[in-house]
Write a protein that holds these residues in place. Structure first.
Motif, mmCIF file in Angstrom:
data_model
loop_
_atom_site.group_PDB
_atom_site.id
_atom_site.type_symbol
_atom_site.label_atom_id
_atom_site.label_comp_id
_atom_site.label_asym_id
_atom_site.label_seq_id
_atom_site.Cartn_x
_atom_site.Cartn_y
_atom_site.Cartn_z
ATOM 1 N N LYS A 41 0.862 -1.174 0.000
ATOM 2 C CA LYS A 41 0.000 0.000 0.000
ATOM 3 C C LYS A 41 0.900 1.225 0.000
ATOM 4 C CE LYS A 41 -4.537 1.027 1.895
ATOM 5 N NZ LYS A 41 -5.173 0.454 0.692
ATOM 6 N N ILE A 42 0.585 2.182 -0.852
ATOM 7 C CA ILE A 42 1.428 3.366 -1.008
ATOM 8 C C ILE A 42 0.700 4.589 -0.505
ATOM 9 C CG2 ILE A 42 2.702 4.820 -2.632
ATOM 10 C CD1 ILE A 42 1.730 1.355 -3.698
ATOM 11 N N ASP A 55 3.207 11.233 6.948
ATOM 12 C CA ASP A 55 2.614 11.544 8.242
ATOM 13 C C ASP A 55 1.143 11.888 8.023
ATOM 14 O OD1 ASP A 55 2.188 12.107 10.865
ATOM 15 O OD2 ASP A 55 3.094 14.101 10.809
ATOM 16 N N PRO A 56 0.257 10.886 8.109
ATOM 17 C CA PRO A 56 -1.152 11.147 7.837
ATOM 18 C C PRO A 56 -1.758 12.103 8.836
ATOM 19 C CG PRO A 56 -0.863 8.990 8.823
ATOM 20 C CD PRO A 56 0.510 9.500 8.527
ATOM 21 N N PRO A 57 -2.679 12.956 8.390
ATOM 22 C CA PRO A 57 -3.303 13.918 9.312
ATOM 23 C C PRO A 57 -4.194 13.213 10.314
ATOM 24 C CG PRO A 57 -4.424 13.924 7.189
ATOM 25 C CD PRO A 57 -3.198 13.052 7.035
ATOM 26 N N SER A 58 -4.390 13.823 11.464
ATOM 27 C CA SER A 58 -5.272 13.240 12.476
ATOM 28 C C SER A 58 -6.715 13.339 12.003
ATOM 29 C CB SER A 58 -5.116 13.987 13.803
ATOM 30 O OG SER A 58 -5.539 15.334 13.655
ATOM 31 N N THR A 103 -8.831 18.020 -7.101
ATOM 32 C CA THR A 103 -8.422 18.415 -5.760
ATOM 33 C C THR A 103 -7.257 17.547 -5.325
ATOM 34 O OG1 THR A 103 -10.664 19.087 -5.158
ATOM 35 C CG2 THR A 103 -9.130 18.654 -3.363
ATOM 36 N N ALA A 104 -6.179 18.174 -4.906
ATOM 37 C CA ALA A 104 -4.998 17.433 -4.444
ATOM 38 C C ALA A 104 -5.090 17.233 -2.932
ATOM 39 C CB ALA A 104 -3.724 18.196 -4.794
ATOM 40 N N ARG A 105 -4.922 16.005 -2.496
ATOM 41 C CA ARG A 105 -4.967 15.704 -1.065
ATOM 42 C C ARG A 105 -4.169 14.432 -0.800
ATOM 43 N NH1 ARG A 105 -10.161 14.405 -3.014
ATOM 44 N NH2 ARG A 105 -10.685 12.184 -2.869
ATOM 45 N N ASP A 106 -3.909 14.154 0.454
ATOM 46 C CA ASP A 106 -3.200 12.929 0.807
ATOM 47 C C ASP A 106 -3.978 11.728 0.281
ATOM 48 O OD1 ASP A 106 -1.456 14.560 2.081
ATOM 49 O OD2 ASP A 106 -2.027 13.993 4.113
ATOM 50 N N THR A 107 -3.250 10.743 -0.210
ATOM 51 C CA THR A 107 -3.929 9.608 -0.814
ATOM 52 C C THR A 107 -3.272 8.297 -0.417
ATOM 53 O OG1 THR A 107 -4.790 8.751 -2.912
ATOM 54 C CG2 THR A 107 -2.528 9.518 -2.919
ATOM 55 N N SER A 108 -4.005 7.223 -0.594
ATOM 56 C CA SER A 108 -3.500 5.884 -0.324
ATOM 57 C C SER A 108 -3.920 4.982 -1.478
ATOM 58 C CB SER A 108 -4.086 5.364 0.998
ATOM 59 O OG SER A 108 -3.683 4.027 1.227
ATOM 60 N N ASP A 137 -3.278 11.975 -7.845
ATOM 61 C CA ASP A 137 -2.625 10.830 -7.207
ATOM 62 C C ASP A 137 -1.479 10.316 -8.072
ATOM 63 O OD1 ASP A 137 -4.662 11.074 -5.332
ATOM 64 O OD2 ASP A 137 -5.890 9.517 -6.272
ATOM 65 N N VAL A 138 -1.736 10.263 -9.387
ATOM 66 C CA VAL A 138 -0.693 9.813 -10.324
ATOM 67 C C VAL A 138 0.510 10.746 -10.228
ATOM 68 C CG1 VAL A 138 -0.121 9.368 -12.739
ATOM 69 C CG2 VAL A 138 -2.418 8.837 -11.897
ATOM 70 N N TRP A 139 0.243 12.035 -10.219
ATOM 71 C CA TRP A 139 1.330 13.012 -10.148
ATOM 72 C C TRP A 139 2.091 12.896 -8.822
ATOM 73 C CZ3 TRP A 139 4.079 15.970 -13.217
ATOM 74 C CH2 TRP A 139 4.885 16.956 -12.649
ATOM 75 N N CYS A 140 1.348 12.638 -7.752
ATOM 76 C CA CYS A 140 1.976 12.513 -6.430
ATOM 77 C C CYS A 140 3.023 11.400 -6.438
ATOM 78 C CB CYS A 140 0.901 12.234 -5.382
ATOM 79 S SG CYS A 140 1.439 12.502 -3.682
#
Length: 205
Positions: A41-42, A55-58, A103-108, A137-140
């Motif tokens: 898992k990435i 560091d995932p957000p709370s 929208t860009a955001r943390d992803t898994s 996500d691809v760009w990340c």
């Protein structure tokens, strides 16, 4: 000519084994088709740099989001200053995907590797993919291996594929292949007859 005879008991044992093994041979341990092998898992954050821990957000924190304008990121550029070296963008990708704003955001993302050559339709059927990956996500992921560094993405001759919706909302396949000088980014319809080779890395939410 000598004929070989099998012991009746042995024949019964083999028959039972064959009946029991056939269904299992076509499925992976988690019930998925044996044509794909689950990988790791990435986790990826838009603000994370290569080598930094994720560091995932709370859960109580308000997620930080921002507009991701695809055409501002996916551009052919192999100069040393390029954040992500891209040596080629396919016409279909430019026409259908580079015009998106997300929208860009943390992803898994979950990764898989193809055991056998498969079409996009077969892959989505095997994985039971319900949610698409975003271009952000691809760009990340590309940004973490912008110059061909090792990482989650394959950097050999095997492609990396993602199932992404285009600007019209239609699901398609976006593929990324490290070509030596930079990344080569293409796209194709989900119903394309193209067969992805063994070793292809697949990513999905």
């Amino acid at each position: 000519m000598r004929r070989t005879w099998l012991n009746p008991c042995l024949v019964s044992v083999l028959a039972v084994w064959a009946c029991g093994a056939t269904p299992d041979a076509s499925k992976a341990d988690n019930g998925r088709s044996a044509s794909v092998v689950p990988g790791g898992k990435i986790e990826c954050s838009p603000n994370r740099k290569a080598g930094e821990p994720f560091d995932p957000p709370s859960t109580s924190a308000i997620p930080q989001t921002e507009a991701f304008v695809a055409r501002e990121h996916f551009r052919e550029d192999i100069t040393p200053a390029a954040q992500v070296k891209i040596s080629w963008l396919g016409a279909t990708f430019v026409r259908r995907f580079a015009v998106k704003i997300e929208t860009a955001r943390d992803t898994s993302l979950q990764s898989y590797t193809l055991r056998t050559p498969s079409s996009a339709t077969e892959i989505t059927g095997d994985l039971g993919i319900r949610d698409e990956t975003r271009l952000a996500d691809v760009w990340c992921l590309l940004r973490l291996q912008g110059k061909g560094e090792s990482g989650a993405l394959e950097i050999n001759s095997s492609p990396n594929i993602f199932f992404v919706r285009d600007a019209m909302g239609e699901l398609g396949v976006v593929d990324a292949l490290w070509g030596g000088a930079g990344w080569e980014i293409g796209a194709s319809p989900i119903g394309s007859q193209q067969t992805w080779p063994r070793g292809t890395r697949v990513f999905s939410p």
